[in-house]
Design a protein around this motif. Structure first.
Motif, mmCIF file in Angstrom:
data_model
loop_
_atom_site.group_PDB
_atom_site.id
_atom_site.type_symbol
_atom_site.label_atom_id
_atom_site.label_comp_id
_atom_site.label_asym_id
_atom_site.label_seq_id
_atom_site.Cartn_x
_atom_site.Cartn_y
_atom_site.Cartn_z
ATOM 1 N N SER A 88 0.805 -1.219 0.000
ATOM 2 C CA SER A 88 0.000 0.000 0.000
ATOM 3 C C SER A 88 0.842 1.274 0.000
ATOM 4 O O SER A 88 1.787 1.419 0.781
ATOM 5 N N LEU A 120 -2.975 -1.040 -2.203
ATOM 6 C CA LEU A 120 -3.645 -0.400 -1.064
ATOM 7 C C LEU A 120 -3.844 -1.404 0.069
ATOM 8 O O LEU A 120 -4.759 -1.280 0.881
ATOM 9 N N TYR A 126 -2.925 -8.194 0.658
ATOM 10 C CA TYR A 126 -2.161 -7.842 -0.534
ATOM 11 C C TYR A 126 -1.715 -9.117 -1.249
ATOM 12 O O TYR A 126 -1.797 -9.232 -2.480
ATOM 13 N N ARG A 154 -9.291 -5.366 -5.322
ATOM 14 C CA ARG A 154 -8.911 -4.340 -4.339
ATOM 15 C C ARG A 154 -10.140 -3.677 -3.733
ATOM 16 O O ARG A 154 -10.184 -3.411 -2.527
ATOM 17 N N GLY A 197 -5.997 2.057 2.158
ATOM 18 C CA GLY A 197 -4.572 1.772 2.263
ATOM 19 C C GLY A 197 -3.933 2.143 3.572
ATOM 20 O O GLY A 197 -2.718 2.022 3.740
#
Length: 287
Positions: A88, A120, A126, A154, A197
């Motif tokens: 992020s 983010l 992630y 995301r 994020g």
């Protein structure tokens, strides 16, 4: 030609997945006890957690610009399409640096198909994005198709986590010294999440198992059909707690797969030993 997926060590994916899906990992930098290490290359997460338990207050730094440029250039020279998915931008400067390096690469190789994507996210949240992108790459999907999926993923991804000791959040500037002291005294286990994020506290819960129960309640509120989802759990050198949360999830939800791995130095340096994080989608992205 298959798209090459690159990520940094903040994705916390197990080595087996990285190897099986041919994902290239670039290590973030961890500084501890006057030494500099490469996350998951010259220092393993468990070594860092032991240092922290012994009083070390590590710091982290982004992937070096030279490493980013050299790595992407390797593929640009061979006209291999590349997506570098970064930690992020709210937690690290790697994304901004990668964008600048990619601009330089495209000046040198105008035909290069290279893209930088800001996850983010952090840790296995992630990592789930990287995992799904690599699965599509293995199927031969185009760089445009993979980027489109990443945007959907995301937008849908949920992060909920708890820490075992507020002292580490205090060291990282996330809570005051008084809050850390009182939280430890009262066995407060804050439940936090990630939005845009960045990390934000949700609520305070007393006791470890109650914090896990609250995480599951939040999961029920935030998701629907989990049968086609991959769920992830990461932990700060506390596999017993991670497995406990896994069993609680299996009792409540239909799950496609649950990935568990230790949080690496890039995130663990700030969250500390005993952190347990849960990642899932608010709606399925994979059909």
């Amino acid at each position: 030609m298959k798209v090459k997926i690159i990520a940094d060590s903040g994705c916390d994916l197990p080595k087996q997945i990285l190897d099986n899906l041919n994902i290239e990992m670039m290590p973030l930098i961890v500084q501890a006890d006057g030494e500099e290490f490469l996350d998951r290359k010259t220092i393993e997460p468990v070594q860092l957690y032991n240092k922290m338990r012994n009083g070390s207050a590590p710091k982290t730094a982004q992937v070096s610009p030279l490493t980013i440029k050299e790595t992407i250039s390797t593929y640009a020279k061979e006209n291999i399409p590349v997506i570098y998915i970064t930690l992020s931008s709210g937690l690290s400067g790697t994304y901004q640096t990668a964008v600048l390096m990619n601009e330089e690469i495209k000046e040198e190789f105008p035909e290069a198909q290279s893209a930088i994507f800001d996850s983010l996210g952090a840790s296995l949240g992630y990592g789930l994005m990287v995992y799904e992108a690599a699965l599509l790459a293995e199927k031969g999907e185009s760089i445009e198709t993979i980027l489109s999926m990443l945007e959907q993923f995301r937008d849908s991804l949920q992060y909920i986590f708890t820490v075992d000791d507020l002292e580490y959040l205090f060291r990282g500037g996330r809570v005051s010294k008084t809050a850390a002291f009182m939280g430890s005294l009262l066995k407060i286990k804050p439940v936090l999440h990630m939005k845009d994020g960045k990390l934000f506290p949700l609520e305070k819960v007393r006791g470890r198992k109650k914090s896990f129960s609250r995480m599951l309640e939040l999961m029920k509120e935030r998701t629907g059909d989990t049968s086609k989802m991959t769920i992830a759990i990461s932990h700060g050198d506390d596999i017993e707690s991670a497995n406990l949360l896994k069993e609680m999830i299996k009792d409540e939800f239909k799950t496609n797969e649950i990935i568990i791995n230790m949080i690496g130095g890039a995130v663990g340096a700030h969250a500390g030993p005993g952190t347990v994080a849960l990642f899932f989608l608010s709606k399925p992205v994979r059909s």
